[in-house]
Design an enzyme around this catalytic site. Structure first.
Site, short mmCIF file in Angstrom:
data_model
loop_
_atom_site.label_atom_id
_atom_site.label_comp_id
_atom_site.label_asym_id
_atom_site.label_seq_id
_atom_site.Cartn_x
_atom_site.Cartn_y
_atom_site.Cartn_z
N LYS A 187 39.01 35.07 45.95
CA LYS A 187 39.33 35.47 44.68
C LYS A 187 39.93 34.51 44.05
O LYS A 187 40.86 34.39 43.44
CB LYS A 187 40.62 36.53 44.56
CG LYS A 187 40.80 37.36 43.30
CD LYS A 187 39.31 38.26 43.19
CE LYS A 187 39.65 38.89 41.67
NZ LYS A 187 38.68 39.77 41.25
N ASP A 247 36.98 46.95 57.30
CA ASP A 247 36.79 48.55 57.57
C ASP A 247 35.54 48.96 56.93
O ASP A 247 34.83 49.73 56.98
CB ASP A 247 38.10 49.13 56.94
CG ASP A 247 39.33 49.37 57.98
OD1 ASP A 247 39.29 48.87 58.94
OD2 ASP A 247 39.77 50.40 57.54
#
Ligand code: IPM
Ligand code: MG
Length: 357
Positions: A187, A247
């Protein structure tokens, strides 16, 4: 050579899936010449109940002495309200830190037979083969200072150069053995720690000119994973981003019940665990899918024991039972044969016995 293995069943479905993996290990000793000494230990809620600590000293000592650890799962609703440092998850975090397991390998591959099980259209995921390399012992999970006070709470996302360099190197090396493309996810448009991550990974890339490096912001990476997942080969990212992205990647494959993982240290000793959790709602009902744990055993054979032929035999046996149409409840589709945990284990063992020499 006799390998030392530690089994840590843990909580929920952990004991039953580890039991199936243990039967696969016994089969390998009979039919493929595997030589192992098995120990077992307590971790998670089970350890908390027995000894008041989710990672007893003895368990960590056994893990340090072992060549590899096969881990089931930890956690359950009965421990949600106890002190944070006694929670089952803390046992897992402490064993990761205690063994310095900084490199978490989470493959997301889709068996051709399961393309229909994905929530994405089959053509988007058929043949999917991604490897997520998640930094596992640093970042915001472990950063200091951290505090929970009455009116505010904070954690710290911190990475040192050495921490980023070693995970980057491991990821470049893995990319070399695959499609030679590495995407580093951060980020960096917002966070200093991510800008530093990006600069450091870029500097390391000078030593791997044969691997194509790209960078992506984590929000875009999440989107790209569900838009066009096959664009990725190897992804390297920090601890928290890797937790979330793995996930997402797992679900592309239709069931989290299929995915193995490896957590390795500098010496490639490791802890191997299914990506799914302890699933307390189905524990003890012969419903859990043991394949993620059995595939974790295959990773263990490959990465920590160097038993490549056996690893391939286990993976082929899993492929065979899927091709035969056997499915646990997480994967049921029309035209397939529903089986429970133990019957799935039996089928893998039968397939494995056929490849014995
Ligand atoms: C995982 C899990 C763990 C993590 C939890 C159980 C501490 O979500 O292995 O992905 O966040 O690392
Ligand atoms: Mg997770």
């Amino acid at each position: 050579m006799t390998h030392q293995l530690l089994l840590l069943p843990g909580d929920g479905i952990g004991p039953e899936i580890i039991h199936e993996a243990e039967r696969v290990i016994q089969t390998l000793t009979r039919t493929h010449g595997l030589s192992v000494e098995l120990e077992r230990g307590l971790i998670g809620g089970a350890a908390y109940e027995a000894e008041g600590d989710p990672l007893p000293e003895r368990t960590l000592a056994l893990a340090k002495a072992a060549d590899a650890v096969l881990f089931g799962a930890v956690g359950g609703p009965q421990w949600d309200t106890i002190a944070r440092d006694k929670r089952p998850e803390r046992g897992l975090l402490r064993i990761r830190a205690g063994l310095d397991l900084f490199a978490n390998l989470r493959p997301a591959t889709l068996a051709p037979e399961l393309a229909e099980a994905s929530s994405l259209r089959p053509e988007l995921v058929a043949g999917l083969d991604i490897m997520i390399v998640r930094e596992l012992t640093g970042g915001i999970y472990f950063g200091q200072p951290r505090e929970q006070a009455a009116d505010r709470a904070y954690n710290t996302m911190v990475y040192s150069r050495a921490e980023v360099e070693r995970i980057a190197r491991r990821a470049f090396e893995i990319a070399r053995l695959r499609g030679r493309r590495l995407c580093s996810v951060d980020k960096a448009n917002v966070l200093e720690v991510s800008e530093f991550w990006r600069e450091t990974v870029t500097a390391v890339s000078a030593d791997y000119p044969d691997v194509e490096l790209s960078h992506m912001y984590v929000d875009n990476a999440a989107m790209q994973l569900v838009r066009a997942p096959k664009q990725f080969d190897v992804i390297v990212t920090g601890n928290l981003f890797g937790d979330v992205l793995s996930d997402i990647a797992a679900m592309l494959t239709g069931s989290i019940g299929m995915l193995p993982s490896a957590s390795l240290n500098e010496q490639s000793r490791g802890l191997y665990e299914p990506v799914h959790g302890s699933a307390p709602d189905i524990a003890g009902q012969d419903k859990a899918n043991p394949l993620a744990t059995i595939l974790s055993l295959a990773m263990l054979l490959r990465y920590s024991l160097g038993e490549t032929t056996m690893a391939e035999a286990v993976e082929a046996a899993v492929g065979q039972v899927l091709a035969d149409g056997l499915r646990t409840a997480d994967l049921h589709q029309p035209g397939t044969t529903p089986v429970g945990t133990a019957a799935m284990g039996d089928a893998v063992i039968r397939a494995l016995e056929k490849t014995a020499h």
